[in-house]
Design a protein around this motif. Structure first.
Motif, PDB file in Angstrom:
ATOM      1  N   ARG A   7     -12.100  71.233 -61.999  1.00 40.01           N
ATOM      2  CA  ARG A   7     -12.054  71.002 -60.551  1.00 40.01           C
ATOM      3  C   ARG A   7     -12.996  71.930 -59.815  1.00 40.01           C
ATOM      4  NH1 ARG A   7      -6.628  71.568 -61.151  1.00 40.01           N
ATOM      5  NH2 ARG A   7      -6.492  73.446 -59.918  1.00 40.01           N
ATOM      6  N   LEU A   8     -13.653  71.393 -58.818  1.00 38.31           N
ATOM      7  CA  LEU A   8     -14.403  72.183 -57.856  1.00 38.31           C
ATOM      8  C   LEU A   8     -13.666  72.063 -56.531  1.00 38.31           C
ATOM      9  CD1 LEU A   8     -16.874  73.786 -56.854  1.00 38.31           C
ATOM     10  CD2 LEU A   8     -17.979  71.582 -56.422  1.00 38.31           C
ATOM     11  N   GLU A   9     -13.271  73.194 -55.977  1.00 41.67           N
ATOM     12  CA  GLU A   9     -12.561  73.213 -54.701  1.00 41.67           C
ATOM     13  C   GLU A   9     -13.438  73.899 -53.654  1.00 41.67           C
ATOM     14  OE1 GLU A   9      -8.136  73.572 -56.671  1.00 41.67           O
ATOM     15  OE2 GLU A   9      -8.959  75.302 -55.602  1.00 41.67           O
ATOM     16  N   VAL A  10     -13.518  73.283 -52.490  1.00 41.54           N
ATOM     17  CA  VAL A  10     -14.261  73.863 -51.377  1.00 41.54           C
ATOM     18  C   VAL A  10     -13.245  74.343 -50.358  1.00 41.54           C
ATOM     19  CG1 VAL A  10     -15.990  73.470 -49.582  1.00 41.54           C
ATOM     20  CG2 VAL A  10     -16.166  72.259 -51.777  1.00 41.54           C
ATOM     21  N   GLN A  11     -13.382  75.627 -49.995  1.00 41.68           N
ATOM     22  CA  GLN A  11     -12.451  76.225 -49.041  1.00 41.68           C
ATOM     23  C   GLN A  11     -13.204  76.789 -47.849  1.00 41.68           C
ATOM     24  OE1 GLN A  11     -10.620  79.060 -51.727  1.00 41.68           O
ATOM     25  NE2 GLN A  11      -8.734  77.864 -51.672  1.00 41.68           N
ATOM     26  N   THR A  12     -12.496  76.863 -46.728  1.00 42.97           N
ATOM     27  CA  THR A  12     -13.033  77.494 -45.528  1.00 42.97           C
ATOM     28  C   THR A  12     -12.743  78.988 -45.579  1.00 42.97           C
ATOM     29  OG1 THR A  12     -10.982  77.100 -44.336  1.00 42.97           O
ATOM     30  CG2 THR A  12     -12.709  75.404 -44.147  1.00 42.97           C
ATOM     31  N   GLU A  13     -13.246  79.701 -44.587  1.00 40.07           N
ATOM     32  CA  GLU A  13     -13.046  81.156 -44.524  1.00 40.07           C
ATOM     33  C   GLU A  13     -11.575  81.539 -44.492  1.00 40.07           C
ATOM     34  OE1 GLU A  13     -16.363  83.306 -42.083  1.00 40.07           O
ATOM     35  OE2 GLU A  13     -15.919  81.360 -41.140  1.00 40.07           O
ATOM     36  N   ASP A  14     -10.745  80.693 -43.902  1.00 45.72           N
ATOM     37  CA  ASP A  14      -9.313  81.020 -43.823  1.00 45.72           C
ATOM     38  C   ASP A  14      -8.528  80.560 -45.052  1.00 45.72           C
ATOM     39  OD1 ASP A  14      -9.229  78.292 -43.422  1.00 45.72           O
ATOM     40  OD2 ASP A  14      -8.289  78.393 -41.448  1.00 45.72           O
ATOM     41  N   GLY A  15      -9.239  80.067 -46.086  1.00 49.31           N
ATOM     42  CA  GLY A  15      -8.604  79.697 -47.344  1.00 49.31           C
ATOM     43  C   GLY A  15      -8.122  78.265 -47.420  1.00 49.31           C
ATOM     44  N   ALA A  16      -8.340  77.471 -46.378  1.00 53.84           N
ATOM     45  CA  ALA A  16      -7.911  76.070 -46.403  1.00 53.84           C
ATOM     46  C   ALA A  16      -8.829  75.262 -47.310  1.00 53.84           C
ATOM     47  CB  ALA A  16      -7.933  75.494 -44.990  1.00 53.84           C
ATOM     48  N   ARG A  17      -8.245  74.515 -48.248  1.00 46.36           N
ATOM     49  CA  ARG A  17      -9.031  73.646 -49.121  1.00 46.36           C
ATOM     50  C   ARG A  17      -9.371  72.376 -48.347  1.00 46.36           C
ATOM     51  NH1 ARG A  17      -6.152  72.008 -54.338  1.00 46.36           N
ATOM     52  NH2 ARG A  17      -5.218  70.505 -52.947  1.00 46.36           N
ATOM     53  N   ILE A  18     -10.671  72.088 -48.232  1.00 48.47           N
ATOM     54  CA  ILE A  18     -11.082  70.904 -47.485  1.00 48.47           C
ATOM     55  C   ILE A  18     -11.595  69.785 -48.383  1.00 48.47           C
ATOM     56  CG2 ILE A  18     -11.505  72.111 -45.316  1.00 48.47           C
ATOM     57  CD1 ILE A  18     -14.514  72.048 -46.047  1.00 48.47           C
ATOM     58  N   PHE A  19     -12.067  70.132 -49.575  1.00 50.91           N
ATOM     59  CA  PHE A  19     -12.543  69.136 -50.537  1.00 50.91           C
ATOM     60  C   PHE A  19     -12.145  69.567 -51.940  1.00 50.91           C
ATOM     61  CE2 PHE A  19     -16.212  69.171 -47.437  1.00 50.91           C
ATOM     62  CZ  PHE A  19     -15.860  68.006 -46.794  1.00 50.91           C
ATOM     63  N   GLN A  20     -12.000  68.559 -52.785  1.00 52.25           N
ATOM     64  CA  GLN A  20     -11.767  68.820 -54.201  1.00 52.25           C
ATOM     65  C   GLN A  20     -12.437  67.703 -54.994  1.00 52.25           C
ATOM     66  OE1 GLN A  20      -7.830  70.057 -55.684  1.00 52.25           O
ATOM     67  NE2 GLN A  20      -7.867  68.157 -56.832  1.00 52.25           N
ATOM     68  N   ILE A  21     -13.214  68.078 -55.983  1.00 51.39           N
ATOM     69  CA  ILE A  21     -13.810  67.116 -56.912  1.00 51.39           C
ATOM     70  C   ILE A  21     -13.186  67.414 -58.271  1.00 51.39           C
ATOM     71  CG2 ILE A  21     -15.929  66.333 -58.034  1.00 51.39           C
ATOM     72  CD1 ILE A  21     -17.423  67.224 -55.495  1.00 51.39           C
ATOM     73  N   SER A  22     -12.548  66.419 -58.865  1.00 57.26           N
ATOM     74  CA  SER A  22     -11.813  66.616 -60.120  1.00 57.26           C
ATOM     75  C   SER A  22     -12.337  65.717 -61.217  1.00 57.26           C
ATOM     76  CB  SER A  22     -10.327  66.290 -59.917  1.00 57.26           C
ATOM     77  OG  SER A  22      -9.763  67.123 -58.944  1.00 57.26           O
ATOM     78  N   ILE A  23     -12.360  66.272 -62.424  1.00 57.44           N
ATOM     79  CA  ILE A  23     -12.677  65.501 -63.631  1.00 57.44           C
ATOM     80  C   ILE A  23     -11.544  65.776 -64.621  1.00 57.44           C
ATOM     81  CG2 ILE A  23     -14.273  65.194 -65.568  1.00 57.44           C
ATOM     82  CD1 ILE A  23     -15.493  64.411 -62.898  1.00 57.44           C
ATOM     83  N   ARG A  24     -10.905  64.735 -65.103  1.00 57.84           N
ATOM     84  CA  ARG A  24      -9.850  64.872 -66.093  1.00 57.84           C
ATOM     85  C   ARG A  24     -10.246  64.066 -67.327  1.00 57.84           C
ATOM     86  NH1 ARG A  24      -3.988  64.668 -64.341  1.00 57.84           N
ATOM     87  NH2 ARG A  24      -4.368  66.892 -64.322  1.00 57.84           N
ATOM     88  N   ALA A  25     -10.279  64.729 -68.470  1.00 58.28           N
ATOM     89  CA  ALA A  25     -10.632  64.079 -69.732  1.00 58.28           C
ATOM     90  C   ALA A  25      -9.340  63.698 -70.471  1.00 58.28           C
ATOM     91  CB  ALA A  25     -11.482  65.016 -70.581  1.00 58.28           C
ATOM     92  N   ARG A  26      -9.284  62.481 -70.966  1.00 60.38           N
ATOM     93  CA  ARG A  26      -8.091  62.010 -71.687  1.00 60.38           C
ATOM     94  C   ARG A  26      -8.494  61.134 -72.855  1.00 60.38           C
ATOM     95  NH1 ARG A  26      -2.880  61.577 -68.321  1.00 60.38           N
ATOM     96  NH2 ARG A  26      -3.396  62.990 -66.663  1.00 60.38           N
ATOM     97  N   LEU A  27      -7.675  61.142 -73.864  1.00 56.99           N
ATOM     98  CA  LEU A  27      -7.833  60.206 -74.976  1.00 56.99           C
ATOM     99  C   LEU A  27      -7.187  58.889 -74.602  1.00 56.99           C
ATOM    100  CD1 LEU A  27      -6.995  62.448 -78.060  1.00 56.99           C
ATOM    101  CD2 LEU A  27      -9.226  61.541 -77.411  1.00 56.99           C
ATOM    102  N   GLY A  28      -7.736  57.805 -75.092  1.00 59.95           N
ATOM    103  CA  GLY A  28      -7.132  56.489 -74.912  1.00 59.95           C
ATOM    104  C   GLY A  28      -7.157  56.039 -73.533  1.00 59.95           C
TER     105      GLY A  28
END
Length: 92
Positions: A71-92
């Motif tokens: 995951r890549l999380e983008v936060q503001t100066e006050d620590g609020a997460r405004i964006f998240q880009i996620s990659i999850r690898a799974r079998l099947g």
């Protein structure tokens, strides 16, 4: 998204907001951005995040394994997460 988010500093001048780009693998913080980047708005932060995520995935070079969660999380100066880009690898 994309609206200017500049605010006034204590001395009255306009300053750009600072955004932080943090990488997590699972629940572990792998790369905490201690410096951040001053950017004009959230749209600019999103563009940086997508480029960073793409470069990071290319650099994995086969290291991403089934059941990994990146995951890549983008936060503001006050620590609020405004964006998240996620990659999850799974079998099947």
């Amino acid at each position: 998204m994309g609206y200017l988010t500049r605010h006034r500093s204590r001395d009255g001048e306009f300053v750009m907001p600072r955004f932080y780009f943090n990488v997590r693998n699972g629940d572990r913080m792998n790369d905490r951005d201690e410096l951040g980047q001053e950017l004009p708005d959230r749209r600019a932060a999103w563009e940086i995040a997508t480029r960073y995520a793409g470069d990071s995935l290319r650099d994995l070079d086969g290291d991403l394994q089934p059941d990994d969660d990146w995951r890549l999380e983008v936060q503001t100066e006050d620590g609020a997460r405004i964006f998240q880009i996620s990659i999850r690898a799974r079998l099947g």
